[in-house]
Write an enzyme that holds these catalytic residues in place. Structure first.
Site, PDB file in Angstrom:
ATOM      1  N   HIS A  26      28.330 -41.845  22.485  1.00 50.86           N
ATOM      2  CA  HIS A  26      27.990 -42.187  21.103  1.00 50.86           C
ATOM      3  C   HIS A  26      28.447 -41.068  20.169  1.00 50.86           C
ATOM      4  CE1 HIS A  26      25.299 -44.482  23.700  1.00 50.86           C
ATOM      5  NE2 HIS A  26      25.118 -45.342  22.712  1.00 50.86           N
ATOM      6  N   PRO A 115      14.997 -44.094  25.222  1.00 48.64           N
ATOM      7  CA  PRO A 115      14.255 -45.231  24.671  1.00 48.64           C
ATOM      8  C   PRO A 115      13.785 -44.874  23.258  1.00 48.64           C
ATOM      9  CG  PRO A 115      13.532 -44.731  26.902  1.00 48.64           C
ATOM     10  CD  PRO A 115      14.391 -43.592  26.464  1.00 48.64           C
ATOM     11  N   LEU A 116      14.327 -45.527  22.269  1.00 49.58           N
ATOM     12  CA  LEU A 116      14.165 -45.078  20.887  1.00 49.58           C
ATOM     13  C   LEU A 116      12.701 -45.038  20.450  1.00 49.58           C
ATOM     14  CD1 LEU A 116      17.215 -46.822  19.176  1.00 49.58           C
ATOM     15  CD2 LEU A 116      16.967 -44.419  19.838  1.00 49.58           C
ATOM     16  N   ILE A 187      23.160 -47.387   9.588  1.00 52.14           N
ATOM     17  CA  ILE A 187      23.957 -48.124  10.570  1.00 52.14           C
ATOM     18  C   ILE A 187      23.219 -48.197  11.902  1.00 52.14           C
ATOM     19  CG2 ILE A 187      26.077 -48.060  11.982  1.00 52.14           C
ATOM     20  CD1 ILE A 187      26.665 -48.949   9.184  1.00 52.14           C
ATOM     21  N   SER A 382     -16.000 -48.128  26.138  1.00 52.02           N
ATOM     22  CA  SER A 382     -15.782 -49.063  27.245  1.00 52.02           C
ATOM     23  C   SER A 382     -15.093 -48.396  28.429  1.00 52.02           C
ATOM     24  CB  SER A 382     -14.947 -50.257  26.776  1.00 52.02           C
ATOM     25  OG  SER A 382     -15.639 -51.033  25.829  1.00 52.02           O
ATOM     26  N   GLU A 414      -1.609 -47.838  21.806  1.00 53.36           N
ATOM     27  CA  GLU A 414      -1.448 -47.558  23.232  1.00 53.36           C
ATOM     28  C   GLU A 414      -0.095 -46.939  23.579  1.00 53.36           C
ATOM     29  OE1 GLU A 414      -4.443 -50.896  22.828  1.00 53.36           O
ATOM     30  OE2 GLU A 414      -2.423 -50.494  22.045  1.00 53.36           O
ATOM     31  N   ARG A 522     -15.100 -52.932  35.758  1.00 53.97           N
ATOM     32  CA  ARG A 522     -16.179 -53.085  34.779  1.00 53.97           C
ATOM     33  C   ARG A 522     -17.505 -53.311  35.499  1.00 53.97           C
ATOM     34  NH1 ARG A 522     -16.626 -58.311  30.711  1.00 53.97           N
ATOM     35  NH2 ARG A 522     -18.122 -57.445  29.221  1.00 53.97           N
TER      36      ARG A 522
END
Length: 666
Positions: A26, A115-116, A187, A382, A414, A522
């Site tokens: 790139h 990973p952007l 771009i 929780s 998350e 749980r």
């Protein structure tokens, strides 16, 4: 200065030449972003390439990791040990210059990016770590922790949702030593961002409590003075993070300037030559004048001097605050507890949900590990993931008013939470954990994958682990998540059956060097007499029979209870069954063949594997004659007591499957 211009063009041309040689890469970002990177490394960053892991260095993250050749050119020129030959082998097998920056592979790379958007979140985590450690360890006249975190991103990073999550957190918490430089060239791969990205980015950041600055590198492409001024202004504003919006031209200096065609493919030999002509570059391929190296060495010398001064200061700090200094050094070195130091974790006397046993273990560990820090994505009540204050220790909440707190409210973010935990771990001085419902591991997964890729010992607390969630229904009942996470190389997934197995899972997490996922219930589960440290091996015999078993009952988590009861029912029918608890397949597979055969004898072909999740983890252990009791559909909205029988998780069904498997094995 003439040498400044030559250095800028050296960064550009070396990057473009390496990409051309590789026939892959790139070039657009390195050509357009060179002034930003140069201003950072030459004038702003405090670093010492001779000691790239110095505690108090500034952190630099290239969030737009596809522009990796920019990074490698910088590491080469600024003395990190990358040779010209390394640049010439860009993207080749085994080289130190892979296609995207990889932490632990190339010296000077602070985190794996590509990973952007994740790099931005890593940087937020690093800035959080700096703020927390500074609040805990700095004393008057002793700024032991005092550095900045810089990140370069592009349009693609800011289009990813994780960047909004992370930047919102950074602004809400006033992380003023975080500086983001946005390569705003309008771009992306598909063309002008006007098609997809029309928002006012400055207004977006201002709304998130960031200082917003602008630098025009279109009208004045090499305006280093303007960049220096903006960075200085950003550093001076310490009550909120800063974004410097740098208006640039992708592929600057090339015939493809301003075009998406310069983004993700080599310029081509003719265009590369024209680029050199346009920039006045007359040197041979992969040749750089000595004056450039000498110029870059000046920045490195400043960093080395800063490190010397810091070390002298730390000696005085250590003399005045010996206990605090020792704690700081242990945290920054990543010092681990030994499993033998954690015997007091294995004490439970009544049925409890494993999220509850995890809470007990977490709070015991919090007192033992000053570096332990983390929180939940708005689910701490929780997940039971909060470190509770005691008379002796106040853990507090990390906030703009008190950066020393060890409990973090990540908000409902998350993906950013997991990526920030990576950044905290990468910074050093932190043993990071984070928490959410297990079904939302889908949102965390990209960052969890990078935890594994970078071998970062982040702990993920994932509660509400199955159809046992009950009335919340299939949207909140994880089915396929166990197999998803087990498929990630280097990620340990523990699904404990009781408190002692939960203690073993936490022991493995905090004593090991890999990321660990704790998958917790749980609903209440019984405590087993024979469980315990054997769970560290991933799988073990929980309840055995006399002689060779007729059938093996293999389970994890809450389904172990069903198998224990099925063993008793089978005994009444004259069938000898062995119950194998398999809390962590990854750890079991690390054991030698003799141990594995002692737990799962090859001659015993009759087997039943039971887990309230996807069956795909279990075919290997079931074998040709085995049966699998698992989820083959999504769940449903109903009390857990109704759902488990409906989907076949009963003693009667396991007994029936055991008898069927025994018939198959004859």
């Amino acid at each position: 200065m003439e040498v400044q211009k030559t250095t800028l063009n050296a960064i550009r041309i070396l990057s473009a030449e390496a990409i051309e040689t590789a026939k892959s890469g790139h070039p657009g970002l390195p050509l357009g972003c060179a002034p930003i990177a140069y201003a950072l490394f030459q004038n702003a960053l405090t670093f010492n390439p001779k000691d790239p892991k110095w505690d108090n260095r500034d952190r630099f993250v290239l969030s737009a990791g596809h522009g990796s050749m920019l990074y490698y050119s910088l590491l080469h020129l600024y003395g990190y040990g990358l040779t010209m030959d390394d640049l010439m082998h860009f993207r080749q097998f085994g080289s130190k210059t892979p296609g995207h920056p990889e932490f632990g592979h190339t010296v000077g790379v602070e985190t794996t990016t590509g990973p952007l958007g994740q790099g931005i979140a890593n940087a937020v985590g690093m800035a959080l770590a700096e703020a927390n450690l500074a609040a805990r360890y700095n004393k008057p006249d002793y700024n032991v922790v005092d550095h900045y975190t810089y990140a370069i991103c592009g349009d693609g990073c800011l289009e990813e949702g994780i960047s909004y999550e992370a930047c919102s957190f950074a602004g809400a918490h006033g992380l003023g030593k975080l500086i983001l430089l946005y390569d705003d060239n309008d771009i992306t791969i598909e063309g002008d961002t006007d098609v997809t990205f029309k928002e006012n980015v400055g207004a977006r950041f201002a709304a998130q409590n960031w200082q917003v600055l602008h630098v025009d590198l279109v009208s004045s492409p090499d305006d280093i003075d303007a960049l220096n001024k903006a960075i200085a202004e950003a550093k001076a504003k310490t009550d909120k993070p800063s974004v410097i919006i740098c208006h640039t031209r992708i592929g600057f200096g090339s015939p493809l300037e301003g075009s998406e065609k310069s983004h993700g493919a080599p310029l081509g030999a003719d265009n590369l030559q024209k680029t050199k002509e346009n920039l006045g570059w007359t040197y041979a391929p992969f040749e750089c004048p000595q004056e450039v190296y000498d110029h870059c060495a000046e920045a490195a010398k400043k960093g080395a001097s800063a490190e010397v001064a810091w070390k002298k200061m730390f000696i005085d700090y250590e003399n005045e605050y010996p206990e605090l200094a020792a704690q700081y050094k242990a945290a920054m070195s990543g010092e681990k507890l030994d499993a033998s130091d954690l015997d007091d974790l294995y004490d439970f006397d009544k049925p409890m949900a494993t999220r509850q046993t995890s809470a007990k273990v977490l709070n015991k560990l919090a007192a033992k590990i000053p570096a332990l820090i983390g929180g939940s994505a708005d689910l701490a009540p929780s997940n039971l993931s909060e470190m509770k204050d005691t008379d002796d220790i106040k853990y507090g909440t990390f906030s703009p008013n008190d950066f020393s707190g060890r409990n973090i409210h990540f908000g409902i973010r998350e993906h950013a939470m997991a990526a920030m935990a990576n950044g905290m771990q990468l910074h050093g001085g932190m043993q990071a954990y984070c928490a959410t419902f297990f079904v939302f591991s889908d949102y965390c997964k990209p960052a969890m994958r990078l935890s594994a890729l970078m071998k970062l010992p982040v702990t993920y607390i994932m509660t509400h682990d199955s159809i046992g969630v009950g009335e919340d229904g299939p949207t909140h009942q994880p089915v396929e998540q166990l197999i998803m996470l087990r498929s990630i190389p280097g990620l340990k997934v523990f699904r404990p059956a009781d408190g002692k197995e939960t203690a073993a899972a936490w022991t493995s997490a905090v004593c090991g060097n890999e990321p660990t996922v704790l998958v917790l219930t749980r609903q209440a589960l019984p405590q087993y007499e024979n469980s315990g440290k054997a769970a560290l091996k991933g799988g073990y015999v929980l309840e055995d029979c006399d002689g060779t078993p007729d059938v093996l009952l293999i389970a994890t988590g809450s389904e172990v209870e069903i198998c224990v009861k099925a063993k008793a029912a089978l005994k009444e029918q004259g069938v000898n069954a062995r119950v194998v608890s398999m809390p962590c397949i990854e750890e079991f597979e690390k054991q030698d063949s003799d141990y594995k055969a002692s737990v799962l004898p090859k001659e015993v072909k009759a087997r039943v594997c039971v887990e309230a999740g996807s069956p795909y983890s279990w075919y290997k252990y079931a074998g040709d004659c085995g049966e699998i009791v698992a989820m083959r559909s999504f769940g449903a909205s109903a009390p857990a007591g109704k759902l488990f029988p409906h989907f076949g998780f009963t003693v009667e069904n396991v007994v029936e499957k055991a008898l069927t498997s025994m018939k198959n094995a004859k």
